[in-house]
Design a protein around this motif. Structure first.
Motif: not given
Length: 527
Positions: A404-409, A447-466, A494-496
């Motif tokens: 949630g924190r990563t998606i919010y960022e 900031e585009e680079g920051e989004i790519r890095d954060m999205n790598h973490f978000a993707h891996d976490t979503i796969v782990r949860i799913g 919370a929205d994230g």
């Protein structure tokens, strides 16, 4: 000579400050459209959501709600739902007393989705104490706002006995309105209740909850009367300093507060088996500032060894809690049994279910020793299943908070890039200098680079949860985590959580392999 700001050693200074405090409090209440209560020594800092109950002799006592569960759920909160918390301290020098340990808490009262208990806003005053424990109402002026001390643990227990009887006779209508029922009683708080409330409960972030003290705007001496040159050398009136995040005053310092259960040492993060004297929490005006933390605890004796009298120190007081029975009404017993069984049942097929195998082995068994052995095996299996379930919930909650924190960022950073893109439109960029345009483009690229890095973490976490949790568990835990985050004023995160859980549920339900770009698109669009 007393050096303190408003210590009992300087009564003139304390009493001169009191009218100013009362006037300011009155102005604050008038601004909210409420009547000022400047003369109410029992509640020098009124708050709109105080729970106020009448006592004899024109006294009253104020309580605060301590919410333990504020989840937006479908249907009723389960009877056996509770909250896992971490209490204690990481200080290794005092590890045998107050080392970190896991505990669980749940409020006795429930209104809608909110579960809570009530704790006194201030330490009990001498006037409040005497209104229930003495005949007549000849209360001294000095009793009005001073915490009662020189009482024993048994005296405090007796006050709670009398308070319960009084409220059941005179306060049922107020309690019906405040807790939705009339099944309640007063007692001293358990150590877990006190520490949960002192740390700030759901009103602070998880990190602040686990800190050694609740978050402060200023110094410790702005919140606590302690042994410090700018603080106090004796007791002080209640409510003169700043409150904790739940609106509780003097949880640190002034009078050390007595707990309900006996003192036990700490052994490797769990309570030691030896029970001793009474527990004191919060420290007193004699305590060193370094000692005064949420986790700090002392042991004291119930009696004076030399005289056999009950021990009544000058430094010890108390604040009561209002709670209710733990067991539900008889009509809910069936639901309770079913819920308990579900909390420790195996999800394996019947042919592989160890509990079913034990049950079949026990059928028709006449050997008592063997039957007892099977009972022990069943207990171990159920305990193991329940513990694993709690650990999985804790893991899923942690993953969701990080997600949630990563998606919010990601969403916040994307908004920043989009806003900057507006400035870089030709019609706007023409009014900017070349250096400014270059700087804005560089910021967006970074900031585009920051989004790519954060999205790598978000993707891996979503796969782990799913892949690791069924859709129902993902939904249930997401709602609970999001509700807690909103209670802590972290609505963006919370929205994230809700967005991330929805994406993970898609993968869990259909085995859909989501690419990183899929995750990014869904995270930004907000589903």
């Amino acid at each position: 000579m007393t050096v303190g700001r408003r210590s009992q050693g300087e009564p003139g200074q304390a009493r001169r400050a009191a009218p100013l405090v009362a006037v300011l409090a009155g102005l604050h209440l008038l601004a909210q459209g409420r009547a000022a209560a400047a003369a109410d020594a029992w509640n020098p800092s009124p708050m709109a959501d105080d729970v106020v109950l009448a006592l004899p002799c024109s006294q009253k006592i104020a309580f605060r709600r301590v919410v333990t569960d504020d989840a937006a759920r479908q249907g009723a909160v389960a009877i056996l739902d509770d909250r896992r918390i971490r209490i204690g301290s990481s200080n290794r020098e005092r590890a045998y007393v107050d080392y970190l340990r896991a505990d669980f808490i749940s409020g006795n009262f429930q209104k809608g989705d909110r579960r809570f208990f009530l704790i006194a806003k201030y330490e009990v005053t001498a006037a409040q104490y005497k209104s229930l424990t003495t005949s007549g109402c000849n209360l001294a002026a000095a009793d009005a706002d001073m915490p009662v001390t020189r009482i024993s643990w048994y005296d405090a227990a007796n006050f709670n006995r009398l308070l319960t009887s009084h409220l059941l006779r005179t306060g049922k209508s107020v309690m019906q309105r405040e807790i939705g029922g009339t099944k309640f009683f007063a007692r001293l708080p358990t150590e877990t209740e006190w520490e949960y409330a002192a740390r700030g409960g759901l009103s602070v972030s998880i990190a602040d909850f686990q800190a050694e003290r609740f978050p402060m705007q200023g110094e410790l001496i702005d919140y606590a009367w302690v042994n410090h040159p700018q603080s106090a050398e004796d007791l002080n009136p209640i409510g003169q300093l700043k409150p904790n995040p739940l609106g509780l005053f003097d949880v640190y310092g002034n009078a050390a507060e007595m707990m309900f259960e006996p003192f036990r040492m700490n052994k490797a993060g769990r309570p030691h088996g030896l029970s001793g004297g009474l527990i004191l929490k919060g420290g007193s005006f004699q305590s060193s500032p370094s000692f005064v933390t949420s986790a700090a605890r002392e042991e004291d004796a119930f009696f004076i060894e030399e005289t056999g009298e009950e021990k009544r120190p000058r430094t010890t007081g108390f604040r009561p809690v209002l709670v209710g029975p733990a067991l539900p009404t008889s009509t809910d017993v069936t639901a309770l049994v079913d819920e308990w069984n579900r909390s420790s049942e195996s999800r394996l097929p019947a042919i592989q279910d160890p509990l079913a195998l034990v049950e079949r082995a026990r059928d028709g068994l006449s050997d008592l020793q063997l039957a007892n052995g099977l009972n022990s095996i069943e207990q171990a299996i159920r305990n193991g299943i329940a513990e694993t379930t709690e650990e999985k919930k804790a893991l899923l909650s942690g993953l969701m908070i990080d997600l949630g924190r990563t998606i919010y960022e990601i969403r916040k950073t994307r908004t920043s890039i989009n806003n900057r893109a507006v400035l870089l439109r030709p019609e706007n960029a023409s009014r900017l200098g070349e250096a400014q345009v270059s700087m804005l483009k560089r910021y967006s690229s970074d900031e585009e680079g920051e989004i790519r890095d954060m999205n790598h973490f978000a993707h891996d976490t979503i796969v782990r949860i799913g892949n690791g949790f069924p859709p129902g568990e993902i939904d249930e835990q997401a709602q609970s985590v999001a509700a807690e985050l909103r209670q802590r004023a972290l609505s963006g995160i919370a929205d994230g959580v809700i967005i991330g859980a929805s994406i993970a549920r898609r993968q869990a339900a259909g085995g859909q392999a989501l690419t990183r770009q899929d995750v990014l698109n869904l995270a930004v669009s907000g589903l």
